[in-house]
Enzyme design. Structure first.
Site, PDB file in Angstrom:
ATOM      1  N   GLU A   1      39.286  63.030   6.788  1.00 24.17           N
ATOM      2  CA  GLU A   1      39.356  61.669   6.247  1.00 24.17           C
ATOM      3  C   GLU A   1      40.223  61.669   4.990  1.00 24.17           C
ATOM      4  O   GLU A   1      39.893  62.316   3.998  1.00 24.17           O
ATOM      5  CB  GLU A   1      37.953  61.146   5.923  1.00 24.17           C
ATOM      6  CG  GLU A   1      37.945  59.776   5.277  1.00 24.17           C
ATOM      7  CD  GLU A   1      36.566  59.351   4.805  1.00 24.17           C
ATOM      8  OE1 GLU A   1      36.489  58.535   3.860  1.00 24.17           O
ATOM      9  OE2 GLU A   1      35.563  59.834   5.377  1.00 24.17           O
TER      10      GLU A   1
ATOM     11  N   LYS B   1      28.187  54.515   8.569  1.00 22.90           N
ATOM     12  CA  LYS B   1      28.165  55.557   7.544  1.00 22.90           C
ATOM     13  C   LYS B   1      27.054  55.229   6.549  1.00 22.90           C
ATOM     14  O   LYS B   1      27.145  54.228   5.823  1.00 22.90           O
ATOM     15  CB  LYS B   1      29.510  55.648   6.823  1.00 22.90           C
ATOM     16  CG  LYS B   1      29.555  56.763   5.783  1.00 22.90           C
ATOM     17  CD  LYS B   1      30.887  56.817   5.057  1.00 22.90           C
ATOM     18  CE  LYS B   1      30.924  55.850   3.897  1.00 22.90           C
ATOM     19  NZ  LYS B   1      32.085  56.090   3.013  1.00 22.90           N
TER      20      LYS B   1
END
Length: 220
Positions: free
Chosen positions: A45, A134
């Protein structure tokens, strides 16, 4: 509910660890990504708090195309989402639930992991078509929170992020997490001149812990 929810990649399902990279400039990413891949981490990420992500992502994707998926994180508005998608991001991650960001990814068929904390935020994100939610900041609530959420929402995929330590990875996976997101505990001092071989060792330790959980699941 959306009819075409983007699904998690086979890469993430096989290697359920997302490495969250924050640096002063995206030019610093490549050697760190190499070290992570060497340790078995396959999902990277790139956070937008790092300068130059949009300028560097195409080259990084080309360089590591056969070894890792490259996503863009800390996406907080629709413009950032569209730029990340246009740049070829394999997935999007947000720190908060922003409907426009989720819709942008869903419309392009790209996995999206919006940040959420409360059950209301999680359900909202899921209803908009999120691939998984998330859980952020995860360390505040601990792995037991997943079981509580899965009471009313048993099919909701959750990825804990924020304060997750390497040694906590098995607990989160055993609690039902789809994957885990690791930042500082995994990266350490990699962007401050630290030993990249030590980073590879930490990545390998995470990979080993994930494998142990899966072996126990199979044996059970």
């Amino acid at each position: 509910m959306p009819h075409h929810r983007p699904q998690p990649s086979q890469t993430l399902l096989a290697h359920p660890v997302i490495a969250v990279l924050r640096a002063s400039h995206a030019r610093e990413y490549a050697p760190v990504i190499e070290a992570l891949i060497a340790g078995g981490v396959r999902s990277i990420e790139l956070t937008l708090t790092t300068e130059g992500v949009f300028q560097e992502i195409a080259e990084l994707k080309t360089r590591f195309a056969d070894a890792a998926e490259i996503g863009v994180g800390t996406v907080t508005d629709a413009e950032q989402a569209q730029r990340a998608l246009d740049a070829g991001a394999d997935y999007l991650v947000t720190p908060v639930t922003v409907p426009e960001v989720i819709r942008a990814a869903v419309n392009r068929g790209v996995p999206v992991f919006p940040g959420a904390y409360s059950p209301t935020e999680m359900h909202t994100a899921w209803s908009l078509g999120a691939t998984a939610v998330k859980l952020f900041p995860a360390s505040v609530v601990g792995p037991g929170y997943i079981g509580q959420v899965h009471g009313p929402f048993p099919g909701l995929p959750i990825i804990p992020s924020g304060g997750v330590s390497i040694q906590d990875v098995p607990k989160w996976l055993q609690a039902g997490a789809l994957a885990v997101s690791l930042g500082g505990p995994l990266l350490g001092d990699a962007f401050k001149g630290g030993d990249l071989s030590a980073l590879t060792e930490r990545a390998a330790e995470v990979t080993r812990l994930v494998g142990n959980v899966r072996d126990r699941t199979v044996d059970a």
